[in-house]
Design an enzyme around this catalytic site. Structure first.
Site, short mmCIF file in Angstrom:
data_model
loop_
_atom_site.label_atom_id
_atom_site.label_comp_id
_atom_site.label_asym_id
_atom_site.label_seq_id
_atom_site.Cartn_x
_atom_site.Cartn_y
_atom_site.Cartn_z
N ASP A 10 22.52 63.83 46.87
CA ASP A 10 21.77 63.95 48.11
C ASP A 10 22.02 65.36 48.66
OD1 ASP A 10 20.55 63.19 50.64
OD2 ASP A 10 22.59 63.10 51.43
N ASP A 12 21.19 66.56 52.51
CA ASP A 12 21.60 66.62 53.92
C ASP A 12 22.81 65.74 54.17
OD1 ASP A 12 19.54 68.38 54.84
OD2 ASP A 12 18.16 66.74 54.40
N GLY A 54 11.55 64.08 58.40
CA GLY A 54 11.33 64.75 59.67
C GLY A 54 10.06 64.30 60.39
N LYS A 55 8.97 64.15 59.66
CA LYS A 55 7.71 63.73 60.30
C LYS A 55 7.86 62.31 60.82
CE LYS A 55 5.14 64.73 56.56
NZ LYS A 55 6.06 65.49 55.70
N ARG A 84 5.84 71.53 60.24
CA ARG A 84 5.75 72.80 59.49
C ARG A 84 6.52 73.89 60.22
NH1 ARG A 84 0.93 71.17 57.35
NH2 ARG A 84 -0.18 71.45 59.31
N LYS A 86 8.99 73.40 62.29
CA LYS A 86 10.41 73.07 62.15
C LYS A 86 10.94 73.54 60.80
CE LYS A 86 13.63 70.18 60.38
NZ LYS A 86 13.77 69.50 59.10
N THR A 123 16.64 63.69 47.38
CA THR A 123 16.75 63.84 48.83
C THR A 123 15.44 63.51 49.52
OG1 THR A 123 17.16 65.44 50.62
CG2 THR A 123 16.19 66.30 48.63
N THR A 124 15.56 63.29 50.81
CA THR A 124 14.41 63.00 51.65
C THR A 124 13.82 64.27 52.24
OG1 THR A 124 15.16 60.80 52.20
CG2 THR A 124 13.91 61.92 53.88
N ASN A 129 13.39 73.26 51.94
CA ASN A 129 14.70 73.25 52.61
C ASN A 129 15.84 73.24 51.59
OD1 ASN A 129 13.23 73.01 54.94
ND2 ASN A 129 13.73 70.86 55.31
#
Ligand code: XBP
Ligand code: MG
Length: 259
Positions: A10, A12, A54-55, A84, A86, A123-124, A129
């Site tokens: 993962d 984050d 995030g969305k 976007r 962010k 990861t999500t 990122n």
């Protein structure tokens, strides 16, 4: 002695403590830029983390914490634009070196590479990122250390759904019992477990410390360095305080004996 064929990480909270001082700050910067007076405090963000992505997290905030906000006609477009922005802020922060890798991460990645143990990411977060974090914390070209980077919207359902782990396993041609997963959150453990992975090493952080990790193999504070040994919240910590391949092999084989 069996050993894992791949380590799947993962990002984050696991590779780096990115949520409180990375993502949260980037969200707030995007809100400010869009002239929204929203401020996601450290505590509120902890509650918002119950939704991954995030969305999806912005939508959840509006649904559960800010119902009075007048919804724009194109709500999805509004959220996508905010997100976007962010991502731009987040990538800039990473390029400035805002967040280091967690203890022991680089050491274990390098040991695995040297030993021919395959590496991947599940990861999500948004793919850019991931490369921004890797680019700012590891040597040039280190994104290539990871054979597969499964991230963001590449699968329909985000964690705790198993989809991203299943996708990564399929891309690598591996079975769940051949790999170990590294996670920091209960949602992440659920995702890996539901994908059939039983070897799951958890390294907690302040947001996840009190979550339920019943399906994890071991729960540690971090992966450990010689001058900063890992300690266990559940399961057996490595004797010398350092999560390395030999310790992972011990966990891996203990389970084979137990089943
Ligand atoms: C990570 C997430 C992500 C990040 C934000 O979860 O939930 O949503 O907070 O990333 P995990 P984006 O560590 O379980 O993968 O804003 O790019 O979606
Ligand atoms: Mg995580």
């Amino acid at each position: 002695m069996y050993r894992p064929q791949a380590l799947i990480f993962d990002v984050d909270g696991t590779l780096a403590d990115t949520e409180r001082d990375g993502h949260r700050v980037a969200f707030n910067r995007a809100f400010g830029e869009a002239a929204l007076d929203w401020d996601w405090s450290v505590d509120l963000y902890g509650r918002l983390l119950s939704v991954t992505g995030g969305k999806e997290r912005i939508q959840y905030f509006l649904d559960e914490f800010h119902r009075s906000f007048p919804r724009p006609e194109d709500l999805n477009g509004f959220i996508a634009d905010l997100h976007r922005s962010k991502t731009r802020h987040y990538m800039r922060m990473m390029a400035e070196g805002a967040i280091p890798l967690r203890p022991g991460v680089r050491r274990l990645l390098e040991e695995a590479r040297a030993a021919g143990v395959r590496l991947a990411i599940a990861t999500t977060t948004t793919p850019e990122n991931v490369t921004a974090l890797i680019g700012s914390t590891l040597p040039a070209g280190a994104a290539g250390w990871f054979e597969v980077i499964g991230a963001g919207d590449i699968v329909e359902r985000k964690k705790p759904a198993p989809d991203i782990y299943s996708w990564v396993l399929q891309q690598m041609g591996l079975k769940p019992r051949e790999v170990m997963a590294f996670e920091d959150s209960a949602h992440g453990v659920t995702a890996a477990h539901q994908a059939g992975i039983s070897q799951i090493v958890v390294t907690v952080n302040d947001y996840t410390r009190s979550q339920d990790f019943a399906d994890a193999t071991v729960v540690l504070d971090h992966l450990g360095e010689r001058d900063s040994p890992a300690t266990a919240l559940a399961g057996e910590a490595p004797q010398d305080g350092v999560v390395n391949l030999s310790y992972l092999e011990t966990l891996f084989n203990a389970e084979r004996i137990a089943v």
